[in-house]
Scaffold this active site. Structure first.
Site, PDB file in Angstrom:
ATOM      1  N   GLY A 109       7.393  -4.994  -1.737  1.00  0.00           N
ATOM      2  CA  GLY A 109       6.614  -4.488  -2.859  1.00  0.00           C
ATOM      3  C   GLY A 109       6.578  -2.972  -2.844  1.00  0.00           C
TER       4      GLY A 109
ATOM      5  N   CYS B 238       3.686  -1.313   5.569  1.00  0.00           N
ATOM      6  CA  CYS B 238       3.741  -0.579   4.314  1.00  0.00           C
ATOM      7  C   CYS B 238       4.856   0.452   4.425  1.00  0.00           C
ATOM      8  CB  CYS B 238       2.399   0.111   4.074  1.00  0.00           C
ATOM      9  SG  CYS B 238       2.360   1.078   2.556  1.00  0.00           S
ATOM     10  N   LEU B 239       5.669   0.557   3.380  1.00  0.00           N
ATOM     11  CA  LEU B 239       6.773   1.522   3.407  1.00  0.00           C
ATOM     12  C   LEU B 239       6.250   2.948   3.548  1.00  0.00           C
ATOM     13  CD1 LEU B 239       9.142   0.068   0.651  1.00  0.00           C
ATOM     14  CD2 LEU B 239       9.274  -0.246   3.129  1.00  0.00           C
TER      15      LEU B 239
ATOM     16  N   HIS C  47      -2.642   0.171  -3.887  1.00  0.00           N
ATOM     17  CA  HIS C  47      -1.954   1.470  -3.981  1.00  0.00           C
ATOM     18  C   HIS C  47      -2.299   2.194  -5.288  1.00  0.00           C
ATOM     19  CE1 HIS C  47       0.621   1.916  -0.499  1.00  0.00           C
ATOM     20  NE2 HIS C  47       1.100   0.701  -0.620  1.00  0.00           N
TER      21      HIS C  47
ATOM     22  N   GLN D 175       3.617   5.373  -4.596  1.00  0.00           N
ATOM     23  CA  GLN D 175       4.444   5.491  -3.391  1.00  0.00           C
ATOM     24  C   GLN D 175       5.728   6.287  -3.636  1.00  0.00           C
ATOM     25  OE1 GLN D 175       4.294   1.058  -2.416  1.00  0.00           O
ATOM     26  NE2 GLN D 175       4.355   2.003  -0.390  1.00  0.00           N
TER      27      GLN D 175
ATOM     28  N   HIS E 165      -1.951  -6.013  -2.025  1.00  0.00           N
ATOM     29  CA  HIS E 165      -1.571  -4.792  -1.298  1.00  0.00           C
ATOM     30  C   HIS E 165      -1.082  -3.721  -2.282  1.00  0.00           C
ATOM     31  CE1 HIS E 165       0.575  -2.732   2.235  1.00  0.00           C
ATOM     32  NE2 HIS E 165       1.050  -2.117   1.180  1.00  0.00           N
ATOM     33  N   GLU E 166      -0.200  -4.126  -3.208  1.00  0.00           N
ATOM     34  CA  GLU E 166       0.358  -3.158  -4.163  1.00  0.00           C
ATOM     35  C   GLU E 166      -0.710  -2.688  -5.150  1.00  0.00           C
ATOM     36  OE1 GLU E 166       3.080  -1.852  -3.403  1.00  0.00           O
ATOM     37  OE2 GLU E 166       3.550  -3.394  -1.918  1.00  0.00           O
TER      38      GLU E 166
HETATM   39 ZN    ZN Z   1       2.090  -0.347   0.842  1.00  0.00          ZN
END
Ligand code: ZN
Length: 164
Positions: A46, A90-91, A136, A51, A132-133
């Site tokens: 995701g 998380c990226l 963000h 991000q 989660h997304e």
């Molecule tokens: Zn993340």
């Protein structure tokens, strides 16, 4: 698209609504494609606008066994009272994973890259990635949802790494 990492202020800001979606469909389709491409490179499931420095309410999700999905201007309609714990990464916080408690299921309404409204009820990994997304978009990261001790451990680890 480069993925921003912890320490970048944009990750802590609230993204704003996408306006005039239907008049700019090709632009948002391209954005979604670029986000999926960035996800693939990073081997993620995701990715949310902030991000990649895009402060608009959009995220993309691609989990095993499900079609790739684009969420524009999403609203969380309902979450289950029942929660589950699952290891998240998380990226934007590379190399760190921790068990996060979240609702087990979620009902979400959003628009896709074709400008169509949809409502989705999800459970399992898909629900987790959506929540989660979605976080963000409000400048919230998964480490914010950890017990303080655990969060501090991760922050210390990152600070040490930055010094080294
Ligand atoms: Zn993340």
């Amino acid at each position: 698209m480069d993925v921003l990492t912890l320490g970048n202020d944009l990750l802590r800001q609230k993204a704003v609504l996408v306006e005039n979606l239907k008049d700019n469909l090709s632009q948002w389709q391209e954005t979604a494609e670029n986000m999926f491409a960035a996800l693939k490179v990073q081997n993620g499931v995701g990715l949310a606008g902030p991000q990649v420095g895009l402060m608009r309410r959009i995220f993309v999700v691609t989990v095993d066994g499900d079609e790739p999905r684009v969420f524009i201007n999403p609203s969380i309609i309902e979450t289950s009272q029942e929660t589950t714990k699952y290891e998240e990464g998380c990226l934007s916080i590379p190399g760190n994973w921790a068990d996060v408690v979240r609702p087990r299921t979620v009902k979400v309404q959003a628009w896709n890259e074709k400008g169509r409204s949809f409502t989705l009820e999800a459970g399992g990994i898909l629900a987790r990635v959506i929540l989660h997304e979605y976080d963000h978009l409000d400048g919230v990261l998964f480490i914010d949802r950890l017990p303080e001790l655990k969060r501090n451990k991760i922050l210390e680890k990152i600070a040490k790494k930055a010094k080294a």
